[in-house]
Design an enzyme around this catalytic site. Structure first.
Site: not given
Ligand code: MEV
Length: 309
Positions: A100, A143
């Protein structure tokens, strides 16, 4: 049309230990999500064409998370009209590889290009973080930072609640790796909970493991900076043994690790939550990478060949 891309990630050192505020080293994978945006008729919103090579069921399962992520980024970047958004690339979305965040980074970059905003990496990273916040709750920021900058990162969670430490380590060239897949999945929350119980019930023994890891991760940073890959591999092996001691490995992961090492990998360890999921094997050079991947496949596991850094 505006275009952008974002990197996937893996954890080279420090899963579980980072939960307690110790440093970890995540790394960008050589696989990316790409994004193209183009204005279409309409005042706001978007049409999504998702051409990413996802495992069956993944896109449907994550539909709401992705729609929150995209809407948040469009809002944050104040996109003035409706967009057609096309996602692609060679990153196969799966849990633990930062899919994502790679999408968020690629979308923010594509919008910045389309509207000639000239955003720098820091601004793109903020936008990608916004998207992650809408999509998956309370992300640490690992991330999206890896997705935007690539390379390696020294990450340290701020247990007091302030900003986390995130320092980039740039290496001279990407390193071939193999990701071996155990085919099993475990719940992160459950495994993290078990480590907590173990730590509370055996403070002296587990405390020693944490002390060893603290030294190891410092050595790993300096080995990476020197591009001393033999040393990095040796430290990965040690890291795996510490993870075994905190009971987060399993028979399948150990088998993949042993297979990779016997086939010549410089080092191999589980990556991510453990008790299933993936093994990362350090295999500099295409030839060694292929040899190790084939050895893992011969044992009946899936193996993917990519690079880190
Ligand atoms: C999971 O990919 C990594 C863990 O350290 C959990 C976390 O950091 O939130 C096990």
């Amino acid at each position: 049309m505006g275009k952008g891309k974002g990197y996937g990630k893996t954890i080279l050192f420090g899963e579980h230990f980072v939960v307690y505020g110790l440093e970890g080293i995540p790394a960008a994978l050589g696989v990316t999500t790409t994004c193209e945006v183009k204005p279409i008729d309409g005042e706001n919103g978007y049409n999504l064409i998702d051409n990413r090579p996802a495992t069956p069921g993944y896109k449907e399962e994550k539909k709401f998370e992705y729609s929150a992520l995209i809407s948040r980024i469009l809002e944050y970047l104040q996109v003035p009209e409706k967009l057609e958004i096309t996602l692609g690339g060679d990153l196969v979305p799966a849990s633990g590889i930062g899919a994502s965040a790679a999408t968020a980074a690629s979308l923010a970059r594509a919008i910045s290009e389309e509207y000639k905003m000239n955003w720098n990496d820091e601004q793109i990273n903020k936008a990608a973080f916004e998207g992650e916040t809408a999509g998956s709750g309370t992300p640490s920021g690992i991330d999206n930072t890896v997705a935007v900058y690539g390379g390696f990162l020294v990450f340290q969670k701020n247990l007091a609640g302030g900003a986390n430490k995130m320092d980039l380590i740039k290496v001279k060239k990407p390193i071939e790796i193999v990701l071996g897949n155990s085919g099993l999945t475990a719940l992160t929350k459950e495994v993290v909970g078990d480590v907590k119980k173990l730590k509370e019930s055996e403070p002296a023994r587990i405390g020693k493991v944490f002390e060893e890891y603290t030294k190891l991760v410092k050595e790993a940073q300096s080995a990476l900076k020197r591009y001393d890959l033999k040393k990095v591999g040796e430290l990965m092996n040690k890291n795996h043994s510490l993870l075994q001691q905190i009971t987060v490995s399993c028979k399948e992961l150990d088998e993949i690790v042993d297979t990779a090492r016997s086939a010549g990998a410089y080092g191999a360890k589980l990556t991510g939550t453990g008790r299933g999921g993936l093994v990362i094997a350090l295999t500099p050079g295409k030839e060694l990478q292929e040899k190790v991947a084939k050895a893992i496949e011969a044992k009946g596991y899936k193996a993917s060949r990519t690079v880190i850094g």
